[in-house]
Design a protein around this motif. Structure first.
Motif, PDB file in Angstrom:
ATOM      1  N   GLY A   1       0.782  -1.241   0.000  1.00  0.00           N
ATOM      2  CA  GLY A   1       0.000   0.000   0.000  1.00  0.00           C
ATOM      3  C   GLY A   1       0.805   1.277   0.000  1.00  0.00           C
ATOM      4  N   ARG A   2       2.085   1.214  -0.313  1.00  0.00           N
ATOM      5  CA  ARG A   2       2.900   2.434  -0.353  1.00  0.00           C
ATOM      6  C   ARG A   2       2.506   3.276  -1.569  1.00  0.00           C
ATOM      7  N   VAL A   3       2.232   4.520  -1.317  1.00  0.00           N
ATOM      8  CA  VAL A   3       1.952   5.480  -2.389  1.00  0.00           C
ATOM      9  C   VAL A   3       3.042   6.539  -2.338  1.00  0.00           C
ATOM     10  N   ARG A   4       3.849   6.577  -3.362  1.00  0.00           N
ATOM     11  CA  ARG A   4       4.964   7.535  -3.383  1.00  0.00           C
ATOM     12  C   ARG A   4       4.475   8.909  -3.837  1.00  0.00           C
ATOM     13  N   THR A   5       4.920   9.931  -3.115  1.00  0.00           N
ATOM     14  CA  THR A   5       4.570  11.304  -3.446  1.00  0.00           C
ATOM     15  C   THR A   5       5.862  12.114  -3.532  1.00  0.00           C
ATOM     16  N   SER A   6       5.720  13.381  -3.831  1.00  0.00           N
ATOM     17  CA  SER A   6       6.901  14.246  -3.910  1.00  0.00           C
ATOM     18  C   SER A   6       7.485  14.550  -2.536  1.00  0.00           C
ATOM     19  N   ASP A   7       6.700  14.266  -1.477  1.00  0.00           N
ATOM     20  CA  ASP A   7       7.152  14.498  -0.106  1.00  0.00           C
ATOM     21  C   ASP A   7       7.965  13.288   0.360  1.00  0.00           C
ATOM     22  N   ALA A   8       9.276  13.438   0.431  1.00  0.00           N
ATOM     23  CA  ALA A   8      10.157  12.320   0.774  1.00  0.00           C
ATOM     24  C   ALA A   8      10.001  11.863   2.221  1.00  0.00           C
ATOM     25  N   PHE A   9       9.388  12.694   3.071  1.00  0.00           N
ATOM     26  CA  PHE A   9       9.289  12.356   4.483  1.00  0.00           C
ATOM     27  C   PHE A   9       7.842  12.145   4.932  1.00  0.00           C
TER      28      PHE A   9
ATOM     29  N   ASP B   1       8.631   1.520   3.830  1.00  0.00           N
ATOM     30  CA  ASP B   1       9.717   2.096   3.047  1.00  0.00           C
ATOM     31  C   ASP B   1      10.869   1.104   3.119  1.00  0.00           C
ATOM     32  N   ILE B   2      11.370   0.659   1.973  1.00  0.00           N
ATOM     33  CA  ILE B   2      12.472  -0.309   1.942  1.00  0.00           C
ATOM     34  C   ILE B   2      13.596   0.297   1.119  1.00  0.00           C
ATOM     35  N   ASP B   3      14.684   0.636   1.785  1.00  0.00           N
ATOM     36  CA  ASP B   3      15.827   1.260   1.117  1.00  0.00           C
ATOM     37  C   ASP B   3      17.030   0.336   1.143  1.00  0.00           C
ATOM     38  N   ILE B   4      17.740   0.266   0.018  1.00  0.00           N
ATOM     39  CA  ILE B   4      18.996  -0.474  -0.042  1.00  0.00           C
ATOM     40  C   ILE B   4      20.115   0.458   0.403  1.00  0.00           C
ATOM     41  N   MET B   5      20.822   0.063   1.434  1.00  0.00           N
ATOM     42  CA  MET B   5      21.914   0.884   1.954  1.00  0.00           C
ATOM     43  C   MET B   5      23.275   0.425   1.444  1.00  0.00           C
ATOM     44  N   VAL B   6      23.465  -0.904   1.432  1.00  0.00           N
ATOM     45  CA  VAL B   6      24.777  -1.465   1.096  1.00  0.00           C
ATOM     46  C   VAL B   6      24.604  -2.597   0.099  1.00  0.00           C
ATOM     47  N   HIS B   7      25.491  -2.647  -0.880  1.00  0.00           N
ATOM     48  CA  HIS B   7      25.508  -3.713  -1.875  1.00  0.00           C
ATOM     49  C   HIS B   7      26.900  -4.323  -1.913  1.00  0.00           C
ATOM     50  N   ASN B   8      26.988  -5.591  -1.504  1.00  0.00           N
ATOM     51  CA  ASN B   8      28.272  -6.313  -1.493  1.00  0.00           C
ATOM     52  C   ASN B   8      29.400  -5.505  -0.840  1.00  0.00           C
ATOM     53  N   GLY B   9      29.090  -4.919   0.312  1.00  0.00           N
ATOM     54  CA  GLY B   9      30.110  -4.245   1.098  1.00  0.00           C
ATOM     55  C   GLY B   9      30.329  -2.785   0.789  1.00  0.00           C
ATOM     56  N   SER B  10      29.589  -2.245  -0.170  1.00  0.00           N
ATOM     57  CA  SER B  10      29.781  -0.837  -0.540  1.00  0.00           C
ATOM     58  C   SER B  10      28.489  -0.057  -0.337  1.00  0.00           C
ATOM     59  N   TRP B  11      28.635   1.123   0.276  1.00  0.00           N
ATOM     60  CA  TRP B  11      27.462   1.987   0.438  1.00  0.00           C
ATOM     61  C   TRP B  11      26.983   2.469  -0.916  1.00  0.00           C
ATOM     62  N   LEU B  12      25.683   2.440  -1.133  1.00  0.00           N
ATOM     63  CA  LEU B  12      25.128   3.040  -2.345  1.00  0.00           C
ATOM     64  C   LEU B  12      25.214   4.557  -2.223  1.00  0.00           C
TER      65      LEU B  12
ATOM     66  N   ASP C   1      23.185   6.861  -3.203  1.00  0.00           N
ATOM     67  CA  ASP C   1      21.926   7.457  -2.739  1.00  0.00           C
ATOM     68  C   ASP C   1      21.700   7.236  -1.248  1.00  0.00           C
ATOM     69  N   SER C   2      22.310   6.192  -0.708  1.00  0.00           N
ATOM     70  CA  SER C   2      22.061   5.873   0.706  1.00  0.00           C
ATOM     71  C   SER C   2      22.891   6.735   1.648  1.00  0.00           C
ATOM     72  N   LYS C   3      24.000   7.283   1.169  1.00  0.00           N
ATOM     73  CA  LYS C   3      24.906   8.012   2.063  1.00  0.00           C
ATOM     74  C   LYS C   3      24.231   9.225   2.717  1.00  0.00           C
ATOM     75  N   LYS C   4      23.342   9.880   1.968  1.00  0.00           N
ATOM     76  CA  LYS C   4      22.679  11.062   2.535  1.00  0.00           C
ATOM     77  C   LYS C   4      21.771  10.667   3.708  1.00  0.00           C
ATOM     78  N   ASP C   5      21.239   9.422   3.683  1.00  0.00           N
ATOM     79  CA  ASP C   5      20.371   8.980   4.773  1.00  0.00           C
ATOM     80  C   ASP C   5      21.148   8.761   6.060  1.00  0.00           C
ATOM     81  N   LEU C   6      22.464   8.630   5.957  1.00  0.00           N
ATOM     82  CA  LEU C   6      23.277   8.407   7.154  1.00  0.00           C
ATOM     83  C   LEU C   6      23.443   9.670   7.989  1.00  0.00           C
ATOM     84  N   ASN C   7      22.846  10.771   7.529  1.00  0.00           N
ATOM     85  CA  ASN C   7      22.840  11.993   8.332  1.00  0.00           C
ATOM     86  C   ASN C   7      21.689  12.005   9.333  1.00  0.00           C
ATOM     87  N   TYR C   8      20.870  10.958   9.302  1.00  0.00           N
ATOM     88  CA  TYR C   8      19.728  10.866  10.203  1.00  0.00           C
ATOM     89  C   TYR C   8      19.975   9.740  11.211  1.00  0.00           C
TER      90      TYR C   8
END
Length: 404
Positions: free
Chosen positions: A97-105, A111-122, A124-131
């Protein structure tokens, strides 16, 4: 960067070797939170092996004024490449039932985000590490995770603005199984212990047998609390239902006498009536009254479809319990689910013994694929409990015998 997880797994099959990719995912939800986090993990397991999970953390929404989130980090391994798993995860979000909008928050079911792929940070994911809301579950997977330039994720976390993040205690699950000392009840109690449940083990006279079951339960790292009670007593005390959270109630204890016996012994007749129907009903009603939500599984008999039997009194009690199954499911959904299993030839009556040839003749006469066993009953019980979309159902577990 350093990860505490194993290197990519290589699966070998005749003529080729398959390399599995490792991903670290962050799951978050602030709408029907517990259910959506759990469902997301189950759907992810259809395409990947979940190697490790962090604790679940309650975190304030990054956008002020919204309900708090639950967040969890998981490590998965799968043959899917990065592009494909992204597509699959978006499909899971849509399914939940996720409905994506322009509001990221904005609030979201999942919400399912990929942070790391085979030992390397993606990237796009690095900015999320500020939270800190995102960093905390990742640290729970491995506090030594590297952030960048050799700096640990923990050290990075200490530099972030402090926010109220609460670790959600993972409550132990508990099942109460009547008649746990022997036969069907014993098999069900042990099976749910293997699934991670603590058990309330009901018994009446079989103290030595229930002690053995308790030892087996403890071998699986679970608790086995003994509850001695006579279900044939009209004044049965069911206050144990009120004393703690119980996730599952299984009414499996039963009395089985033919009509010739019960018609000539009022005491046996009354005991059978209470053990098979009145006490299960009393337990169900106290369970629904005392618990906030839960699941009941009643063990019936496939012969409830018949109207003529040398065990008519026994059948009447099981028919009534079958009716109560549907009635209580309808009255108390969605907080409570009430289901039942109507087994056929699972175990021979107490004291009887048949040879393989005798069993073979019965199988042919009744047009059965084989004789059933307690493993069939266990599998069906686990299916009913794991599939929370099933309610008010009576599953006939008899190889189709009830159809004739």
């Amino acid at each position: 960067m350093r990860f505490a997880f194993r290197d990519r797994l290589h699966l070998k099959s005749p003529g080729k070797s398959m390399t599995l990719n490792e991903y670290i995912l962050i799951l978050g939800s602030n709408i029907d939170r517990e259910n959506n986090i759990s469902r997301a993990c189950r759907l992810i397991e259809n395409m990947a092996v979940i190697e490790k999970k962090s604790a679940v953390f309650e975190t304030p929404s990054i956008k002020k004024g919204l309900p708090a989130f639950l967040d969890q980090a998981i490590v998965v391994k799968t043959a899917l490449d990065l592009s494909t798993i992204k597509t699959e995860l978006l499909a899971i979000e849509k399914q939940l039932g996720r409905v994506r909008t322009s509001d990221a928050f904005a609030s979201r079911t999942i919400d399912i985000d990929i942070m790391v792929h085979n030992g390397s940070w993606l990237v796009d994911s690095k900015k999320d590490l500020n939270y800190p809301q995102i960093v905390k579950p990742l640290m729970d997977l491995d506090i030594g995770l590297a952030y960048e330039d050799g700096q640990s994720l923990y050290h990075h976390f200490t530099s972030l603005e402090k926010t109220d993040i609460r670790r959600i205690r993972s409550d132990r699950r508990t099942a109460l199984v009547t008649g746990s000392a022997k036969r069907v009840g014993r098999a069900l109690a042990i099976a749910f212990a293997k699934e991670g449940f603590d058990l309330i083990l009901h018994y009446n006279h079989s103290k030595n047998d229930i002690k053995q079951v308790q030892k087996i339960i403890e071998q699986y790292g679970q608790k086995g609390h003994l509850w001695q009670a006579d279900l044939g007593n009209r004044d049965l005390d069911v206050s144990i239902i009120k004393e703690q959270k119980i996730d599952l109630l299984i009414n499996s204890a039963a009395s089985f006498y033919d009509d010739q016996v019960v018609d000539n012994d009022r005491q046996i007749k009354e005991k059978q009536w209470h053990i098979n129907f009145m006490s299960p009903l009393k337990l169900i009603e106290q369970y629904i009254h005392s618990q906030k939500c839960g699941h009941v599984i009643n063990i019936l008999d496939n012969a409830i479809t018949r109207n003529d039997s040398p065990h008519n009194h026994y059948m009447m009690t099981k028919k009534l319990l079958g009716d109560i199954t549907k009635q209580k499911a309808a009255q108390h959904r969605p907080q409570f689910r009430v289901n039942a299993i109507a087994p056929g030839w699972i175990m021979d009556p107490v004291g009887s013994s048949r040879s393989h040839e005798e069993n073979k003749r019965i199988i042919e006469k009744k047009a059965l694929p084989r004789k059933g066993d307690t493993a069939d009953l266990v599998d069906t019980s686990l299916f009913l409990h794991k599939n929370d979309y099933v309610n008010g159902q009576v599953i006939f577990l008899d190889g189709g015998r009830h159809l004739s």
